[in-house]
Write an enzyme that holds these catalytic residues in place. Structure first.
Site, short mmCIF file in Angstrom:
data_model
loop_
_atom_site.label_atom_id
_atom_site.label_comp_id
_atom_site.label_asym_id
_atom_site.label_seq_id
_atom_site.Cartn_x
_atom_site.Cartn_y
_atom_site.Cartn_z
N GLY A 99 0.75 -1.33 -0.04
CA GLY A 99 -0.21 0.08 -0.02
C GLY A 99 0.86 1.29 0.06
O GLY A 99 1.97 1.25 -0.55
N GLU A 100 0.49 2.13 0.47
CA GLU A 100 1.16 3.72 0.77
C GLU A 100 1.28 4.42 -0.66
O GLU A 100 1.57 5.45 -0.70
CB GLU A 100 2.44 3.54 1.03
CG GLU A 100 2.86 2.95 2.54
CD GLU A 100 4.20 2.64 2.91
OE1 GLU A 100 5.01 2.95 2.29
OE2 GLU A 100 4.62 2.24 3.91
#
Lengths: 357, 357
Positions: free
Chosen positions: A322-323
């Site tokens: 993610g991120e």
């Protein structure tokens, strides 16, 4: 409850420009290469021309927007990591030490971090201009005990994302979505199941690393949460409020705001795609502005992407961070696709003989 | 016939450095992300550390070397394009109008074009410093009528590639292989079949766009060429001389020269991988320096890559252009992998709490 901002934004979202698509296709057909020999880069070139209504699609100014929020459902034990990791990671982002910092830098993209609803006081960071403060609450409620948030809060989360999308559209050509929120594969799987109609078991994965027993428990928690809240699959704000998250609402809004400005959006992984599903239920035409950056290790990601019309994302590198990391990584491919469309010579321009007919 | 240059180069090719691999793995295990959440980027980081014997693998100075040559087999009608396209494309490369120019520029890589055996007088371009002249001949012979080239010419092609690899290793950290040569999927499929043991039918594809009938003819031509020449599958120079091409020999040599200098090599598509197979038969340890950039549309590419131990290349974007385009595109991923290894903070550095045990 309705929202003027959301309704106004929806009215600004149009399908891709078909004449720019046709001009791009005509140019790509004439390039001094065997027919469609640059494959998916050429397909993407047509999409980018359609999105931007421009046969030289601007993509140089790039940003990844990382939406952060906490989740009441973590109290039921759905993650290996403690919830305080969410604010700790916000500090890591602004200190430049996270995966997204490294990959955005490599791609030449700016990172903007948004506090959509982290369970910590981050006002000082916002005052210092290090993050954008759109906090809707100190984390959501546990959706086993009722809605994750009120409908008003869901509206505010989406409106905040739209505002950011509108504002950053003045400075950027290409968006990547990103997320941070311990526990957020759980609301994402719930959203995925409700919108796509796939079972919770098909949609749910191990997140940051659950074992078999913990996975069974996570599935059961999501099934209960859906049963308790009965989200209306035709109402994006209802789904968001019942089983969603503040950062997921922010991502949905960002996508709406970007699409309303004809900006291509690289959708990251599982959580970002849950945000895209919410945006899509609110306004199906957003799909015309989505580029799917990668296929996550989370098994349900495939079904979400297929529901949004994506057969094969650009990358498949076993990412599950993610991120916005997958979105950042795919920005290079978007730029490469534009380079093919705008810099490669045609047979005629290059004085190269064509194929026998 | 033996070659001192080749034998000397082989003695300089060592396996990856196991202590750099272990140090890289130890660092990656401690990054403030869920375990191995950046998947293939992390695997690649270990490879790069092992190749360069450096836990901060240098990859910033990048080049794609495009080897060009012509093929006598085109007289038997194996390509949709006339052979004069090979020199025309050399001019396109130096004028900056080809696919590889656009993609190398996007990746920040220099392009070097090598005349390994184009059937045209390109000496003026070499004198002007626009290409590197390593011409072995004016195209190969038609391998239906005997060997494509003498063994001495095969040696010279590989030695020329080694020289280029050695010389460019002084200025570059990361290599990409590239090719240009009308008809060169035909010798590449022949090499692939001989080395991997797969049938010619499994190994042969439509190249620049053959129809069904033309594909059947191409398969039959390759089968005849192997039957006439009986290449020895354990002798890379024999295979190259019997059914190869000058540019394929150049690619094999480039790989040997780069590996002898511990430089990672991004292998492009079908033709480049045929070159890698020749290099591998000459010296199996070269495999430790190969990174497989993408999976070509050519069906035999998979078998070649599997023979070299590659289960899944970095990209799968339906490319089938060659020129080094896939290698250039994958350079960003190599840089991203190094950024993960060298720029992302550990849990301790970032003061982020780890997972529950």
């Amino acid at each position: 409850m309705s929202s003027n901002v959301i309704e106004r934004t929806k009215k600004k979202i149009f399908p891709q420009d078909s004449s720019a698509r046709e001009l791009a296709k005509a140019r790509l057909d004439q390039l001094a290469v065997p027919p469609w020999a640059l494959g998916d880069l050429m397909d993407l070139g047509i999409e980018l021309a359609g999105m931007t209504a421009n046969i030289k699609p601007p993509v140089a100014r790039k940003t990844v927007v990382v939406m952060a929020g906490d989740h009441g459902i973590t109290k039921s034990g759905v993650s290996k990591f403690p919830a305080e990791v969410t604010p700790q990671m916000v500090y890591n982002f602004i200190n430049g030490g996270a995966g997204i910092n490294a990959l955005a830098k490599q791609a030449g993209a700016d990172v903007h971090v948004v506090d959509m609803g982290v369970n910590a006081d981050l006002r000082k960071l916002a005052e210092e201009g290090k993050i954008i403060n759109k906090k809707v609450g100190l984390g959501t409620n546990n959706f086993l005990e009722g809605p994750a948030m009120s409908r008003a809060m869901a509206v505010r989360a989406v409106e905040s994302g739209i505002e950011i999308g509108e504002k950053l559209s003045e400075r950027y050509d290409l968006f990547g979505t990103g997320d941070m929120g311990i526990g957020n594969t759980t609301p994402s799987a719930a959203i995925g199941s409700v919108v796509t109609g796939k079972s919770v078991a098909e949609m749910t994965g191990r997140g940051t690393g659950l074992d078999d027993e913990q996975l069974v428990k996570k599935i059961s928690i999501i099934e209960q949460g859906i049963e308790v809240n009965k989200p209306n699959k035709r109402d994006g704000l209802d789904i968001l409020s019942k089983v969603g998250g503040f950062e997921i609402g922010g991502i949905a809004g960002l996508i709406l705001g970007a699409a309303a400005n004809r900006k291509p959006v690289l959708v990251d992984g599982f959580i970002s795609t849950a945000g895209a599903l919410i945006a899509y239920v609110i306004e199906p035409f957003v799909r015309d502005y989505l580029i799917f950056s990668h296929r996550s290790v989370e098994p349900g990601h495939r079904y979400m992407q297929e529901h949004l019309g994506c057969k094969k994302p650009l990358l498949d590198l076993n990412l599950r961070l993610g991120e916005g990391t997958g979105a950042a990584l795919a920005m290079n491919i978007v730029e490469a696709s534009v380079a093919v469309l705008t810099e490669v010579a045609t047979f005629q321009e290059a004085s190269v003989a064509g194929a026998d007919k």
